[in-house]
Write a protein that holds these residues in place. Structure first.
Motif, PDB file in Angstrom:
ATOM      1  N   ILE A   1       0.813  -1.240   0.101  1.00 40.42           N
ATOM      2  CA  ILE A   1      -0.169   0.173   0.187  1.00 40.42           C
ATOM      3  C   ILE A   1       0.768   1.302  -0.091  1.00 40.42           C
ATOM      4  O   ILE A   1       1.675   1.372   0.996  1.00 40.42           O
ATOM      5  CB  ILE A   1      -0.860   0.062   1.160  1.00 40.42           C
ATOM      6  CG1 ILE A   1      -1.828  -1.208   1.120  1.00 40.42           C
ATOM      7  CG2 ILE A   1      -1.749   1.243   1.356  1.00 40.42           C
ATOM      8  CD1 ILE A   1      -2.708  -1.384   2.401  1.00 40.42           C
ATOM      9  N   LYS A   2       0.607   2.130  -0.698  1.00 41.78           N
ATOM     10  CA  LYS A   2       1.296   3.391  -0.880  1.00 41.78           C
ATOM     11  C   LYS A   2       0.739   4.463   0.030  1.00 41.78           C
ATOM     12  O   LYS A   2       1.491   5.126   0.821  1.00 41.78           O
ATOM     13  CB  LYS A   2       1.045   4.167  -2.207  1.00 41.78           C
ATOM     14  CG  LYS A   2       2.171   5.421  -2.654  1.00 41.78           C
ATOM     15  CD  LYS A   2       1.884   5.696  -4.043  1.00 41.78           C
ATOM     16  CE  LYS A   2       2.733   6.922  -4.274  1.00 41.78           C
ATOM     17  NZ  LYS A   2       2.595   7.298  -5.782  1.00 41.78           N
ATOM     18  N   LYS A   3      -0.632   4.464   0.033  1.00 42.24           N
ATOM     19  CA  LYS A   3      -1.240   5.451   1.137  1.00 42.24           C
ATOM     20  C   LYS A   3      -2.703   5.046   1.606  1.00 42.24           C
ATOM     21  O   LYS A   3      -3.395   4.706   0.747  1.00 42.24           O
ATOM     22  CB  LYS A   3      -1.274   6.765   0.486  1.00 42.24           C
ATOM     23  CG  LYS A   3      -1.509   7.943   1.672  1.00 42.24           C
ATOM     24  CD  LYS A   3      -1.063   9.229   1.091  1.00 42.24           C
ATOM     25  CE  LYS A   3      -0.873  10.311   1.894  1.00 42.24           C
ATOM     26  NZ  LYS A   3      -0.460  11.703   1.660  1.00 42.24           N
ATOM     27  N   VAL A   4      -3.037   5.211   2.523  1.00 47.23           N
ATOM     28  CA  VAL A   4      -4.357   4.981   3.216  1.00 47.23           C
ATOM     29  C   VAL A   4      -4.786   6.533   3.507  1.00 47.23           C
ATOM     30  O   VAL A   4      -4.193   7.255   4.424  1.00 47.23           O
ATOM     31  CB  VAL A   4      -4.604   4.096   4.307  1.00 47.23           C
ATOM     32  CG1 VAL A   4      -6.006   4.432   4.950  1.00 47.23           C
ATOM     33  CG2 VAL A   4      -4.117   2.591   3.825  1.00 47.23           C
ATOM     34  N   ILE A   5      -6.031   6.994   3.203  1.00 44.56           N
ATOM     35  CA  ILE A   5      -6.422   8.613   3.501  1.00 44.56           C
ATOM     36  C   ILE A   5      -7.763   8.276   4.035  1.00 44.56           C
ATOM     37  O   ILE A   5      -8.717   7.558   3.332  1.00 44.56           O
ATOM     38  CB  ILE A   5      -6.517   9.293   2.381  1.00 44.56           C
ATOM     39  CG1 ILE A   5      -5.317   9.423   1.853  1.00 44.56           C
ATOM     40  CG2 ILE A   5      -7.360  10.808   2.735  1.00 44.56           C
ATOM     41  CD1 ILE A   5      -5.160  10.283   0.455  1.00 44.56           C
ATOM     42  N   MET A   6      -8.080   8.484   5.337  1.00 44.31           N
ATOM     43  CA  MET A   6      -9.500   8.366   6.252  1.00 44.31           C
ATOM     44  C   MET A   6     -10.152   9.472   5.727  1.00 44.31           C
ATOM     45  O   MET A   6      -9.822  10.381   5.645  1.00 44.31           O
ATOM     46  CB  MET A   6      -9.284   8.198   7.746  1.00 44.31           C
ATOM     47  CG  MET A   6      -8.007   7.133   8.146  1.00 44.31           C
ATOM     48  SD  MET A   6      -8.714   5.571   7.691  1.00 44.31           S
ATOM     49  CE  MET A   6     -10.212   5.438   8.754  1.00 44.31           C
TER      50      MET A   6
END
Lengths: 795, 167
Positions: free
Chosen positions: B77-82
């Motif tokens: 995963i590169k990024k998680v944005i909530m």
């Protein structure tokens, strides 16, 4: 357009008028659809559908022969689970049109040769099997098939070829016999006996060093984990003993016997197996995974024995179904459950066994692990009254046999089980596993439960896990994933660096810049005063400690907070971690802060590699360092190491790809220029055009070399570290007179195996170095055996 | 490096079959973001090469860590944005997950979409790419639109829908 005969079969067709205005590609699509759908659930019988389709195709032959040939060859290659449906179809077509039959056989041989040339060996097996079943459909004359098999078996007489090459030809021969053994033996028994005796002597003399590396369990009880050719040979021997009577395979051609035996047969042209080349890559050997036998489902139909040919055919077909439909989980589940013979075989058991066979396959599963979890869930949805029980039974059996299960397979079991439970509210009868509570925590069973609970926590939260297990299991419950900040408590104010930590905390909270951080850190004394290296970059462990502890503590709230912190203070990190010792120390401090939260450690290490704060070799050295000895056998450590290796591998591939693309651009440029050659003989301008691209290529070439060198070094570090650790242990045991085989040793040696297996393609490149530098004859035979087993995989 | 065994690569004499190409889970859904700036064509082009997934029907209590663990099963995963409530700036039940490789996102669509996280069946869909501002709910009360008008009680999503709550 051809005048088409109407058929009563609803599948058959389109009215004559519409066809006249259809595009050729539409017609090809329709033909493909008709052919692919035959054999699926239908209101009419399979026989009448085949009859109807044969009629339609025969009528289309004048205009669409090459398309039909292409489609039939492709289904032969890609839909092996419907082998006999399509051989019957070809048989019917051959009976109506002898020339077409001949052209089809020729096209198949061409396709077979092409598959072998491009290393598509699994698909080539399907083609061979298809050809052999065409004997049953009176398309191919039995003696010519025997002749082809004679050429296959004679490959075992070739000299200086890899064993895996001979293995494949042997497998292609043997695995066709369930379909065609009877017919071939009836027509050419003397030749077949000779082939079988040659087979037997080959199988006796071939080496099987690779087997231990590929076995899921090291124990032979309750089910021996047999080498795939050995198992198949036992199955064929039993089939022969049973006078080649095989009752499981559906043979639609039997219903058409009267039509087919009127057909003229073709002779296969003499087939010379293409020679072995440097580029030939043969399939790796396998070990057959077995976990069930007839005793496991006492209520239902009897499960065919491990050496019955029925077992082989069922497993082959189920594997083929998964291979065909892996992208479509609902279709895949439905197709598996509608495998014919449902009331004669315990289908749910076969399905579960085949799925676990793939999930646990060494070196790697054929498909991504998460697919199997979701497929099993789909199967449970479709068979809620029976499949979940089989799955629970399987889980119980796998748990019982953990002591001898390969560590890599245990990893996959942990991942599967925890993810599965998270879809079912973590409901499980944990008390049934209380036996593990009395064992040493390092033993496989308690270790498994601990790792499962840790993974379950990652998918939920700490209190949930405490709630779902009995109180007695608290000793195996994961730690609360909180951060440990050494400068947090007033009571720690005597620690060196405490005041700086406080200063840093205030500064960072006030949005300090990198420069401000540097100036605060300037005052931190260096406990290693004398370790000043000539470059002026001092490795100051205390600076690293204070900065990293404080920053990670402030950013502890979430992954995103921590990633932002790493990004914002990247400059500080790069400077502090300039040296190799610096990198190692950063990793140590990360561990100290987050040892309760392995998931956080993993994502931080990943981010630090990607932002080049640490490099892959530093991570490897850290994993094998004495500070991590306590966690050395924990799953998360190996996830980090393998993730690190994968990043390294992807990096090399990426630069390689860039280089190839740039070279291609240059080649295209040359080509364009060559075509304008007559007009332009100004050499200077052409040089100028080439210049920037050539420079780029040179730079990329250097980058590739440096990346490959880094990759090689990474593997050397890892293997060297393993050798050191294992040798230490072996020497200690020898001098102390204690048994080598401790749980730690089993785990460690299997982790070494895992490195070889998971990255075998890359490691092949460095075999010479490994052999000359590390895995030499002086090495303890326990360790050397792993290397030799690995070499045997492609030998 | 040539790899032995099965090649799903099309061969000059054969190619593949359309039934085997079927990949319905990884296809675009009918949903198109109405706030997208650009043409329908632009949006679809981006969706077809995107590495970013929208994830919906999360519990308000589901953390970034849980999402990372689950979606990490299909790749790095590169990024998680909530997703956040625009007013309260707290989680409001959706997020974006960006992968480094499209293939990994496709596997998430095939195998993670429609399974459970925090006991809830979550839904994933292709997203044209995160832009600042898209992390906020678009409902009038600050959360997601679906929670404005929801009639049922959902303990993981603040109880009753906002309209019901105001009654």
């Amino acid at each position: 357009m051809s005048r088409r005969r109407h058929s009563d079969d609803s599948d058959a067709g389109q009215p004559h008028k519409r066809r006249r205005t259809s595009e050729p590609s539409e017609i090809e699509e329709r033909l493909e659809s008709l052919i692919c759908r035959v054999g699926e659930k239908s209101n009419s019988s399979l026989e009448s559908n085949l009859e109807g389709l044969a009629g339609v195709l025969e009528a289309d032959l004048p205009n669409y022969k090459s398309k039909i040939l292409r489609i039939l060859c492709t289904v032969a290659r890609l839909l092996p689970e419907k082998l006999t449906v399509y051989t019957t179809l070809v048989g019917l077509l051959n009976a109506r049109n002898y020339n077409f039959g001949g052209e089809f056989v020729e096209a198949m041989i061409r396709q077979l040769k092409e598959c072998l040339k491009v290393n598509m060996y699994n698909e080539a097996v399907h083609l061979v099997r298809f050809l052999s079943d065409l004997v049953n459909c009176h398309v191919i004359a039995a003696p010519s098939m025997v002749a082809m098999f004679e050429n296959f078996v004679s490959v075992t007489q070739e000299e200086d070829v890899p064993q895996v090459r001979c293995d494949w030809y042997m497998f292609a021969f043997l695995s066709s016999l369930p379909w065609v053994g009877k017919e071939l033996y009836e027509k050419k028994d003397a030749e077949m006996d000779r082939l079988l005796s040659q087979t037997e002597s080959y199988l006796k003399r071939r080496q099987k060093i690779h087997v231990p590396m590929l076995q899921v369990w090291t124990a032979d009880k309750p089910h021996p984990q047999e080498e795939y050719l050995d198992c198949l040979w036992s199955q064929i021997q039993k089939l022969k003993k049973d006078r080649w009577q095989e009752r499981h395979i559906l043979r639609p051609y039997l219903a058409f016997d009267s039509v087919l035996c009127e057909a003229l047969q073709h002779n296969l042209p003499p087939f010379t197996p293409p020679p072995h080349t440097e580029d030939s890559v043969y399939p790796m050997p396998r070990v057959i995974f077995r976990m069930f036998d007839y005793t496991d489902d006492p209520e239902g139909p009897v499960m065919p024995g491990s050496h019955s040919v029925e077992r082989f055919v069922i497993e082959e077909n189920l594997h083929c179904i998964i291979k065909s439909h892996w992208k479509e989980r609902k279709t895949c589940a439905a197709q598996l459950l509608s495998y014919p013979g449902n009331n004669k075989i315990p289908l749910n058991y076969h399905i579960v066994e085949v799925i676990f066979a793939e999930l646990f396959q060494l070196p790697s599963p054929p498909h991504i692990e998460v697919m199997y979890t979701t497929l099993l869930i789909e199967l449970c949805k479709l068979q809620p009254g029976s499949l979940p029980q089989v799955l629970a039974q399987a889980t119980e059996m796998l748990y019982m046999r953990l002591d001898t299960m390969n560590t890599t397979c245990v990893d996959r079991f942990i991942n599967w089980f925890s993810h599965h439970l998270s879809n079912f509210q973590f409901r499980w009868s944990w008390e049934d596993w209380s036996d593990c509570l009395t064992q040493d925590l390092e033993k496989p069973k308690p270790k498994f439960v601990r790792e499962v609970l840790e993974k379950c926590m990652r998918l939920s939260y700490h209190q949930r896990i405490i709630d779902i297990v009995p109180a007695s299991f608290s000793v195996l419950s994961p730690a609360n994933p909180v951060c440990i900040y050494k400068y947090g408590d007033e009571s720690n104010r005597s620690l060196p660096g405490y005041t700086v930590a406080l200063c840093l905390t205030i500064a960072i909270k006030n949005k300090a810049s990198n420069d401000e951080i540097f100036s605060i850190l300037k005052d931190v004394p260096n406990p290693n005063q004398d370790d000043d290296d000539g470059e002026g970059f001092t490795f100051n462990p205390l600076k690293i400690e204070v900065f990293v502890q404080t920053l990670l503590h402030l950013a502890a709230k979430s992954f995103s907070h921590s990633f932002s912190a790493l990004a914002k203070f990247h400059e500080v990190f790069k400077t502090l971690a300039e040296s190799d010792e610096g990198k190692l120390h950063v990793l140590r401090v990360v561990y100290e802060v987050w040892k309760n939260h392995p998931q956080m450690i993993a994502v931080l290490v990943d981010k630090m590699i990607r932002t080049q704060i640490v490099d892959c070799a530093a991570v490897a050295n850290w994993i094998f360092s004495s500070e991590l000895a306590h966690d050395f056998t924990r799953f998360y450590i190996w996830e980090i190491l393998h993730s690190t290796i994968r990043k390294m591998n992807k990096h090399v591939l990426k630069i390689h790809k860039e280089l190839e693309e740039t070279k291609a651009r240059l080649a295209r440029q040359h080509k364009r220029r060559d075509s304008d050659d007559d007009d332009d003989d100004d050499d200077r301008s052409t040089d100028r055009e080439d210049g920037p691209l050539e420079e780029q290529i040179e730079r990329l070439q250097e980058k590739v070399e440096s990346a490959q060198s880094e990759q090689k070094n990474l593997f050397l570090v890892i293997f060297q570290s393993f050798i050191m650790l294992l040798t230490e242990h072996l020497v200690r045991c020898e001098t102390g007179g204690i048994d080598v085989f401790t749980p730690w040793y089993k785990s460690c040696i299997e982790r070494l195996q895992q490195i070889f297996l998971q990255h075998h393609q890359i490691i092949q490149q460095y075999m010479v170095t490994l052999e000359n530098l590390l895995f030499t004859a002086e090495l303890d035979h326990h360790i050397l055996a792993v290397f030799q087993q690995f070499c045997a995989l492609q030998a | 490096l040539a790899s032995a065994g099965s090649g799903s690569a099309a061969m000059s004499s054969g190619g593949t079959l359309s039934i085997l190409r079927s990949d319905s889970y990884a296809e675009l859904s009918q949903y198109r973001d109405q706030h997208f700036r650009g043409t329908r064509y632009d949006q679809e082009r981006l969706l077809r090469k995107s590495c970013t997934l929208y994830v919906g029907n999360l519990s308000f209590y589901t953390t970034e860590e849980q999402i990372h663990e689950l979606f990490g099963k299909s790749g790095d995963i590169k990024k998680v944005i909530m997703g956040l409530d625009k007013v309260k700036k707290t989680a409001c039940g959706f997020c974006f997950v960006e992968y480094y490789a499209r293939g990994d996102a496709e596997n998430a669509m095939r195998y993670i979409n429609g399974t459970r996280l925090d006991d809830r069946i979550i839904r994933t869909d292709w997203d044209a790419g995160f832009k600042e501002g898209r992390q906020y709910g678009r409902g009038r009360s600050g959360g997601q639109v679906r929670d404005e008008y929801r009639q049922d009680y959902d303990a993981g999503r603040g109880g009753y829908g906002k309209t019901v709550q105001c009654q």
